[in-house]
Motif scaffolding. Structure first.
Motif, PDB file in Angstrom:
ATOM      1  N   UNK A 194       0.753  -1.163  -0.252  1.00 38.02           N
ATOM      2  CA  UNK A 194      -0.043  -0.111  -0.023  1.00 38.02           C
ATOM      3  C   UNK A 194       0.890   1.322  -0.120  1.00 38.02           C
ATOM      4  N   UNK A 195       1.900   1.270   0.933  1.00 41.13           N
ATOM      5  CA  UNK A 195       2.848   2.422   0.636  1.00 41.13           C
ATOM      6  C   UNK A 195       3.266   2.764  -0.614  1.00 41.13           C
ATOM      7  N   UNK A 196       3.949   1.437  -1.408  1.00 41.52           N
ATOM      8  CA  UNK A 196       4.566   1.654  -2.568  1.00 41.52           C
ATOM      9  C   UNK A 196       3.514   2.205  -3.729  1.00 41.52           C
ATOM     10  N   UNK A 197       2.276   1.753  -3.230  1.00 40.03           N
ATOM     11  CA  UNK A 197       1.055   2.244  -4.241  1.00 40.03           C
ATOM     12  C   UNK A 197       0.871   3.910  -3.965  1.00 40.03           C
ATOM     13  N   UNK A 198       0.743   3.935  -2.786  1.00 37.09           N
ATOM     14  CA  UNK A 198       0.386   5.657  -2.348  1.00 37.09           C
ATOM     15  C   UNK A 198       1.499   6.308  -2.862  1.00 37.09           C
TER      16      UNK A 198
END
Length: 388
Positions: free
Chosen positions: A101-105
């Motif tokens: 999720x961090x990478x996507x955000x």
């Protein structure tokens, strides 16, 4: 470690992006995680958990909804929810979801509006991996501890304590390359509490991988960083003696002796340095200082005797090779040598008394009696050596 996620959360969590219309699930997730953080901050984690579960349910719906699945804000809150769940439930699955999720955000947050909250999620994942590493360390699973600490550094880069723990875990795993890497990262951080031990231990790590050039360079750097530290100075001396740089360290040893005159090891090292350069008179004087400081210093007694005997041997070798010497002169040199070598006897006997079963000490004493042509003593020592 310096984690500030609670402060950042209270400042940023309820401040959503106004660039996109709020939808029900995203708004619900934001509201509930803000409530969770408030209750957790008040010390009521048990009361806070239902809010986190509500936030989880809402954000799971938001990440697949057409209107919200491509919003940076959606994935930011997904990372926050899952990072908190990972920390609380010690779940690798939640940690992996939070990481994704961090990478996507980050990929979607081109205007950096969500950067502060993404950083909070990263700090939470850093703390999760740190705690994981501590658990592995306590279980003496050092390779896994290193992996966990190193993973934590991905989210908490530059954290000195975490870098140190990572280096220690690598060291315990005998992963010297990674231990060296982590220690070198801390060398410039002079304010770190364990800086001295890091700088002094780094040369040992280089020696462990047989990189003597790097070990000596690091040992010298340690003496520059901590000029009055005895461990750093002695290590520099030892490494140079090991690698044959005797002349280089003589001045260093002499200087250190002036600072630490009661340290018996320093004159001993000085004697070793002079011995290797075949300056037996100076070697003997240095060993004598070590013996004066500690009459029961086995190595100093042994080497003092050897220096005396070596000096005599050198004198006799010169005489044997000097064809111009008259017989009377040669005989005079031999007679004097027999008197000179007698100075070694008390130290040879002391060494044997200190370590009666030490074969080297017994052999040195036998060699003395061989030179003195005392067959009875020589045979007696030979029998002792053979019995050992």
């Amino acid at each position: 470690m310096n984690l500030k996620h609670a402060l950042v959360m209270s400042a940023f969590l309820i401040a959503g992006s106004t660039a996109f219309a709020q939808t029900g699930n995203l708004k619900k997730a934001k509201t509930n995680i803000a409530k969770f953080e408030e209750l957790k901050g008040a010390g009521s984690l048990e009361l806070a958990l239902p809010s986190l579960k509500s936030a989880q349910e809402a954000i799971n719906a938001a990440v697949v909804h057409e209107k919200t699945k491509e919003l940076a804000e959606t994935w930011t809150y997904a990372s926050l929810v899952n990072a908190n769940l990972a920390s609380i439930e010690k779940s690798a699955a939640y940690a992996q979801t939070a990481k994704e999720a961090i990478e996507k955000a980050k990929a979607l947050d081109t205007d950096k509006v969500n950067a502060a909250n993404i950083n909070v999620a990263e700090q939470l994942l850093g703390q999760y991996n740190f705690n994981l590493g501590v658990g592995f360390w306590e279980g003496q699973d050092f390779p896994s501890a290193y992996k966990a600490f190193d993973a934590a550094l991905n989210y908490l880069p530059g954290d000195s304590t975490l870098t140190y723990y990572s280096g220690l875990a690598a060291l315990q795993s005998k992963d010297y390359a990674n231990a060296i890497k982590k220690y070198n990262e801390l060398v410039p951080v002079k304010e770190f509490s364990s800086h001295k031990s890091i700088v002094v231990d780094l040369p040992k790590l280089y020696m462990s991988i047989q990189d003597t050039a790097a070990a000596i360079a690091a040992a010298e750097a340690a003496t520059v960083a901590y000029p009055s530290d005895n461990d750093a100075a002695v290590q520099f001396i030892e490494y140079n003696l090991i690698t044959g740089n005797e002349q280089k360290v003589i001045d260093k040893i002499t200087s250190q002796m002036a600072k630490d005159p009661s340290n018996k090891a320093l004159p001993y090292y000085l004697g070793i340095a002079y011995n290797t350069t075949k300056d037996f008179d100076k070697a003997g004087a240095a060993f004598q200082k070590a013996v004066d400081l500690d009459p029961s210093y086995f190595e100093a007694n042994t080497n003092l005797a050897i220096s005396i005997m070596s000096n005599v041997r050198e004198t006799l070798n010169k005489a044997n090779n000097d064809r111009s010497l008259k017989a009377a002169d040669y005989n005079a040199i031999v007679a004097k040598s027999k008197e000179d070598i007698k100075r070694a006897l008390p130290y040879l006997e002391k060494a044997v008394s200190l370590q009666p079963t030490n074969v080297d000490a017994l052999t040195n004493l036998k060699n003395y009696y061989d030179f003195m042509q005392n067959e009875a003593k020589s045979n007696e020592l030979k029998a002792k050596i053979e019995s050992l």
